[in-house]
Design an enzyme around this catalytic site. Sequence first.
Site, PDB file in Angstrom:
ATOM      1  N   GLY A 107       0.948  -1.165   0.046  1.00 10.73           N
ATOM      2  CA  GLY A 107      -0.158  -0.117  -0.008  1.00 10.73           C
ATOM      3  C   GLY A 107       0.945   1.505  -0.117  1.00 10.73           C
TER       4      GLY A 107
ATOM      5  N   GLY B 262      21.395  -9.049  23.169  1.00 13.59           N
ATOM      6  CA  GLY B 262      20.434  -8.402  23.366  1.00 13.59           C
ATOM      7  C   GLY B 262      19.555  -9.074  24.576  1.00 13.59           C
TER       8      GLY B 262
ATOM      9  N   GLU C 278      12.973 -14.646  25.740  1.00 11.25           N
ATOM     10  CA  GLU C 278      12.073 -15.646  25.695  1.00 11.25           C
ATOM     11  C   GLU C 278      12.591 -16.579  24.634  1.00 11.25           C
TER      12      GLU C 278
ATOM     13  N   GLU D 299      24.919  -8.568  26.621  1.00 16.65           N
ATOM     14  CA  GLU D 299      24.028  -7.435  26.693  1.00 16.65           C
ATOM     15  C   GLU D 299      24.810  -6.121  26.933  1.00 16.65           C
TER      16      GLU D 299
ATOM     17  N   HIS E 270      -9.442 -19.000  47.801  1.00 19.38           N
ATOM     18  CA  HIS E 270      -8.529 -19.820  48.048  1.00 19.38           C
ATOM     19  C   HIS E 270      -8.396 -21.186  47.863  1.00 19.38           C
TER      20      HIS E 270
ATOM     21  N   ALA F  67       1.555  -5.914  21.192  1.00 13.31           N
ATOM     22  CA  ALA F  67       0.311  -5.946  20.379  1.00 13.31           C
ATOM     23  C   ALA F  67      -0.856  -5.476  20.932  1.00 13.31           C
TER      24      ALA F  67
ATOM     25  N   ASP G 192       3.223  -0.191  16.451  1.00 10.06           N
ATOM     26  CA  ASP G 192       4.391  -0.174  16.481  1.00 10.06           C
ATOM     27  C   ASP G 192       5.425   1.091  15.587  1.00 10.06           C
TER      28      ASP G 192
ATOM     29  N   ILE H 146      12.836 -10.140  23.728  1.00 12.01           N
ATOM     30  CA  ILE H 146      13.060 -11.326  22.541  1.00 12.01           C
ATOM     31  C   ILE H 146      14.200 -12.500  23.163  1.00 12.01           C
TER      32      ILE H 146
HETATM   33  P1  FAD Z   1       2.886  -5.593  12.822  1.00 11.45           P
HETATM   34  O1  FAD Z   1       2.219  -6.404  13.618  1.00 11.45           O
HETATM   35  O2  FAD Z   1       4.208  -5.236  12.630  1.00 11.45           O
HETATM   36  O3  FAD Z   1       1.929  -5.597  11.548  1.00 11.45           O
HETATM   37  C1  FAD Z   1       2.305  -4.884  10.298  1.00 11.45           C
HETATM   38  C2  FAD Z   1       1.683  -5.402   9.201  1.00 11.45           C
HETATM   39  O4  FAD Z   1       1.611  -4.143   8.069  1.00 11.45           O
HETATM   40  C3  FAD Z   1       2.498  -6.503   8.610  1.00 11.45           C
HETATM   41  O5  FAD Z   1       1.507  -7.385   8.264  1.00 11.45           O
HETATM   42  C4  FAD Z   1       3.190  -5.916   7.362  1.00 11.45           C
HETATM   43  O6  FAD Z   1       3.156  -6.904   6.350  1.00 11.45           O
HETATM   44  C5  FAD Z   1       2.284  -4.835   6.959  1.00 11.45           C
HETATM   45  N1  FAD Z   1       2.680  -3.725   5.963  1.00 11.45           N
HETATM   46  C6  FAD Z   1       3.776  -3.099   6.171  1.00 11.45           C
HETATM   47  N2  FAD Z   1       3.967  -1.890   5.286  1.00 11.45           N
HETATM   48  C7  FAD Z   1       2.960  -2.407   4.557  1.00 11.45           C
HETATM   49  C8  FAD Z   1       2.658  -1.683   3.156  1.00 11.45           C
HETATM   50  N3  FAD Z   1       3.154  -0.700   2.779  1.00 11.45           N
HETATM   51  N4  FAD Z   1       1.561  -2.064   2.527  1.00 11.45           N
HETATM   52  C9  FAD Z   1       0.922  -3.299   2.995  1.00 11.45           C
HETATM   53  N5  FAD Z   1       1.199  -3.784   3.953  1.00 11.45           N
HETATM   54  C10 FAD Z   1       2.168  -3.211   4.902  1.00 11.45           C
HETATM   55  N6  FAD Z   1       3.928  -7.940  21.744  1.00 11.45           N
HETATM   56  C11 FAD Z   1       3.092  -8.494  22.926  1.00 11.45           C
HETATM   57  O7  FAD Z   1       2.251  -7.517  23.355  1.00 11.45           O
HETATM   58  N7  FAD Z   1       3.143  -9.676  23.499  1.00 11.45           N
HETATM   59  C12 FAD Z   1       3.944 -10.678  22.945  1.00 11.45           C
HETATM   60  O8  FAD Z   1       4.001 -11.566  23.317  1.00 11.45           O
HETATM   61  C13 FAD Z   1       4.867 -10.441  21.859  1.00 11.45           C
HETATM   62  N8  FAD Z   1       5.651 -11.295  21.245  1.00 11.45           N
HETATM   63  C14 FAD Z   1       6.559 -11.132  20.396  1.00 11.45           C
HETATM   64  C15 FAD Z   1       7.333 -11.969  19.693  1.00 11.45           C
HETATM   65  C16 FAD Z   1       8.276 -11.469  18.635  1.00 11.45           C
HETATM   66  C17 FAD Z   1       9.174 -12.487  18.329  1.00 11.45           C
HETATM   67  C18 FAD Z   1       8.121 -10.267  18.160  1.00 11.45           C
HETATM   68  C19 FAD Z   1       9.283 -10.104  16.920  1.00 11.45           C
HETATM   69  C20 FAD Z   1       7.235  -9.283  18.558  1.00 11.45           C
HETATM   70  C21 FAD Z   1       6.513  -9.459  19.747  1.00 11.45           C
HETATM   71  N9  FAD Z   1       5.416  -8.686  20.260  1.00 11.45           N
HETATM   72  C22 FAD Z   1       4.745  -9.044  21.068  1.00 11.45           C
HETATM   73  C23 FAD Z   1       5.438  -7.432  19.721  1.00 11.45           C
HETATM   74  C24 FAD Z   1       4.199  -7.429  18.669  1.00 11.45           C
HETATM   75  O9  FAD Z   1       4.256  -8.181  17.579  1.00 11.45           O
HETATM   76  C25 FAD Z   1       3.984  -6.056  17.881  1.00 11.45           C
HETATM   77  O10 FAD Z   1       4.043  -4.905  19.005  1.00 11.45           O
HETATM   78  C26 FAD Z   1       2.633  -5.789  17.307  1.00 11.45           C
HETATM   79  O11 FAD Z   1       2.729  -6.791  16.281  1.00 11.45           O
HETATM   80  C27 FAD Z   1       2.404  -4.529  16.529  1.00 11.45           C
HETATM   81  O12 FAD Z   1       1.444  -4.496  15.729  1.00 11.45           O
HETATM   82  P2  FAD Z   1       1.130  -3.484  14.448  1.00 11.45           P
HETATM   83  O13 FAD Z   1      -0.265  -3.782  14.185  1.00 11.45           O
HETATM   84  O14 FAD Z   1       1.681  -2.351  14.814  1.00 11.45           O
HETATM   85  O15 FAD Z   1       2.201  -4.001  13.433  1.00 11.45           O
HETATM   86  P1  NAI Z   2      14.248  -4.784  23.700  1.00 11.52           P
HETATM   87  O1  NAI Z   2      14.274  -3.367  23.411  1.00 11.52           O
HETATM   88  O2  NAI Z   2      13.367  -5.443  24.601  1.00 11.52           O
HETATM   89  O3  NAI Z   2      15.525  -5.437  24.173  1.00 11.52           O
HETATM   90  C1  NAI Z   2      16.781  -5.033  23.346  1.00 11.52           C
HETATM   91  C2  NAI Z   2      17.888  -5.447  24.387  1.00 11.52           C
HETATM   92  O4  NAI Z   2      19.431  -5.305  23.599  1.00 11.52           O
HETATM   93  C3  NAI Z   2      18.134  -4.399  25.465  1.00 11.52           C
HETATM   94  O5  NAI Z   2      18.341  -4.687  26.625  1.00 11.52           O
HETATM   95  C4  NAI Z   2      19.238  -3.522  24.844  1.00 11.52           C
HETATM   96  O6  NAI Z   2      20.264  -2.689  25.802  1.00 11.52           O
HETATM   97  C5  NAI Z   2      20.341  -4.330  23.940  1.00 11.52           C
HETATM   98  N1  NAI Z   2      21.204  -3.947  23.270  1.00 11.52           N
HETATM   99  C6  NAI Z   2      20.891  -3.070  22.037  1.00 11.52           C
HETATM  100  N2  NAI Z   2      21.798  -3.101  21.406  1.00 11.52           N
HETATM  101  C7  NAI Z   2      22.698  -3.750  21.791  1.00 11.52           C
HETATM  102  C8  NAI Z   2      24.203  -4.193  21.134  1.00 11.52           C
HETATM  103  N3  NAI Z   2      24.763  -3.605  20.071  1.00 11.52           N
HETATM  104  N4  NAI Z   2      24.693  -5.186  21.725  1.00 11.52           N
HETATM  105  C9  NAI Z   2      24.192  -5.957  22.947  1.00 11.52           C
HETATM  106  N5  NAI Z   2      22.921  -5.403  23.490  1.00 11.52           N
HETATM  107  C10 NAI Z   2      22.281  -4.427  22.802  1.00 11.52           C
HETATM  108  O7  NAI Z   2      14.173  -5.672  22.055  1.00 11.52           O
HETATM  109  P2  NAI Z   2      13.798  -6.949  21.524  1.00 11.52           P
HETATM  110  O8  NAI Z   2      14.119  -8.033  22.769  1.00 11.52           O
HETATM  111  O9  NAI Z   2      14.358  -7.289  20.241  1.00 11.52           O
HETATM  112  O10 NAI Z   2      12.353  -7.103  21.322  1.00 11.52           O
HETATM  113  C11 NAI Z   2      11.647  -5.898  20.472  1.00 11.52           C
HETATM  114  C12 NAI Z   2      10.405  -5.427  20.910  1.00 11.52           C
HETATM  115  O11 NAI Z   2       9.449  -6.514  20.761  1.00 11.52           O
HETATM  116  C13 NAI Z   2      10.267  -4.900  22.360  1.00 11.52           C
HETATM  117  O12 NAI Z   2      10.173  -3.594  22.424  1.00 11.52           O
HETATM  118  C14 NAI Z   2       9.063  -5.687  22.752  1.00 11.52           C
HETATM  119  O13 NAI Z   2       8.252  -4.444  23.230  1.00 11.52           O
HETATM  120  C15 NAI Z   2       8.362  -6.617  21.746  1.00 11.52           C
HETATM  121  N6  NAI Z   2       8.522  -7.911  22.256  1.00 11.52           N
HETATM  122  C16 NAI Z   2       7.621  -8.025  23.110  1.00 11.52           C
HETATM  123  C17 NAI Z   2       7.192  -9.181  23.745  1.00 11.52           C
HETATM  124  C18 NAI Z   2       6.243  -9.515  24.828  1.00 11.52           C
HETATM  125  O14 NAI Z   2       5.609  -8.596  25.163  1.00 11.52           O
HETATM  126  N7  NAI Z   2       6.285 -10.674  25.574  1.00 11.52           N
HETATM  127  C19 NAI Z   2       8.079 -10.452  23.297  1.00 11.52           C
HETATM  128  C20 NAI Z   2       9.006 -10.159  22.239  1.00 11.52           C
HETATM  129  C21 NAI Z   2       8.929  -8.896  21.848  1.00 11.52           C
END
Ligand code: FAD
Ligand code: NAI
Length: 469
Positions: free
Chosen positions: A116, A182, A189, A205, A448, A324, A316, A186
């Site tokens: 898009g 990091g 987990e 880290e 309880h 999410a 995001d 992520i």
């Molecule tokens: P996204 O979910 O990133 O969706 C964006 C969408 O837009 C994608 O489908 C992409 O293809 C589409 N898009 C982008 N640009 C275009 C374009 N120009 N045209 C058409 N489509 C496009 N958050 C939690 O709260 N709990 C968790 O347990 C959790 N676990 C995570 C684990 C991992 C490994 C990762 C990477 C993230 C995790 N997150 C978690 C973070 C969570 O996934 C994001 O915060 C969330 O998905 C953000 O939602 P969003 O709708 O902003 O964007």
């Molecule tokens: P994060 O921001 O949680 O952690 C990144 C870590 O990497 C930090 O501790 C930072 O100090 C470190 N770092 C940065 N640069 C570095 C370097 N050069 N060398 C070594 N360490 C370095 O980011 P992460 O884990 O990648 O997750 C991204 C996002 O996804 C998070 O912001 C989180 O909100 C979301 N997420 C949420 C989950 C949940 O809600 N359970 C699960 C997974 C992701």
Amino acid sequence: MADAFDLTIIGSGPGGYVAAIRAAQLGMKVAVVEKWSTLGGTCLNIGCIPSKALLHASEMFEEAGHGFKALGIDIPAPVLNLPQMMNHKIDTVAANVGGVDYLFKKNKITTFRGIGTIAAPGKVFVTPENGARTEIETKNIVIASGSVSANLPGIEIDEKQIVTSTGALNLDKVPKRLLVIGAGVIGLELGSVWARLGSQVTVVEFLDRILPGMDSEVARQFQRMLQKQGMEFKLSSKVAGIDKQDDGSLKVRIEPAKGGDMELLDADVALVAIGRKPFTDGLGLDIVGVALDERGRVRVDAQFKTSVDGIYAIGDVIAGPMLAHKAEDEGIAVAEILNGQAGHVNYAAMPAVVYTNPEIATVGKTEDELKAEGINYKIGKFPFTANGRAKAMLATQGFVKILADVETDRVLGAHIVGKNAGEMIHELVVLMEFSGSAEDLSRTTHAHPTLSEAVREAALSLEDGAIHI
Ligand code: FAD
Ligand code: NAI
């Protein structure tokens, strides 16, 4: 001829798909543009959902291997069937993304497949992988394009051996040695997943602590728990480079964050988990004049409106925690605002959960923040070692910590480390949403025996005293 809609949303992640459903429920004609072949965005396809499928499965594997004996269940050592574990993950993702398909049909939302691009306010082009470009006419546009993994300069991701979370969710064998760069959500987990399945995990880290932004007492104690589980930490360190060896392994160059002697570490797989960055490629924002902030995020006002009339952004791709449920709540709010309602997100009562074992769940202020802000606070704490249900479940690790204002008793923050912490946190979220006090919580009956009694006991410890300690 162009199709005409009230609202076009770019991106079908938790922000985009939830905004679409709410807008349709409120009577709008809605289009969603998605470039991937499945709906649900990062969260459903390569984030929250697949990671939780593997976290659960690997936790069960660990339990069967080490937790059953003490409960009187004698079984032979479990054998890992990684392809089947991955099938469980694939099935879980399919069920969830299929669910979004179903909801879109139910709410008469039109999906356009392709990239898009905003040609002008009121006009979106959709460029599919194959075939002709479509033009959409629309009264409003919501950008919900999400985020992608941040990369480390000089380190090339192949998603097989040097991976982001996407590759780490899809490894075809358990790496003997996994290096995680990091110690954020992520890293911890996915590091936990592979550690439970047999990897020797080392986390590098940059900062002198894990989980920056979380309560530092929680982070300190949690690091010890992970170390007991076999994970190793190299804090205040950075990865200077990774070289592929002739034998197929990786040689990792690690340096102190502040500079100094280099250390070499061997690894089989390296996971780069140093944060995520907003994704705006292909949206045409520069052409249409949508302003970004200094970190590349789409700049919005309190109504999620960008610098251009008729164009909004959520999730995001804008400022705030990359979660999410934050994206979902912004999706509901923007749909309501577009329909003349007072959509609102309370960022002060936004929970966050780390789905390790034990889990960490948190809402509101950390102790570090309260100190920095000079707020006069009191601490109520209760350990799971003193909770009957936790003893019965052999889940006594962790504690509940509640922070309340000394003068008003209002709860300002809460932090739980423990089994099911991610479920327990919500009574504190509701309490904070209603500006509740510690006394409100301490006078509320809890069934309880439940783990949640520890939450009440932490609140009681802020009043006349906890009962069971
Ligand atoms: P996204 O979910 O990133 O969706 C964006 C969408 O837009 C994608 O489908 C992409 O293809 C589409 N898009 C982008 N640009 C275009 C374009 N120009 N045209 C058409 N489509 C496009 N958050 C939690 O709260 N709990 C968790 O347990 C959790 N676990 C995570 C684990 C991992 C490994 C990762 C990477 C993230 C995790 N997150 C978690 C973070 C969570 O996934 C994001 O915060 C969330 O998905 C953000 O939602 P969003 O709708 O902003 O964007
Ligand atoms: P994060 O921001 O949680 O952690 C990144 C870590 O990497 C930090 O501790 C930072 O100090 C470190 N770092 C940065 N640069 C570095 C370097 N050069 N060398 C070594 N360490 C370095 O980011 P992460 O884990 O990648 O997750 C991204 C996002 O996804 C998070 O912001 C989180 O909100 C979301 N997420 C949420 C989950 C949940 O809600 N359970 C699960 C997974 C992701």
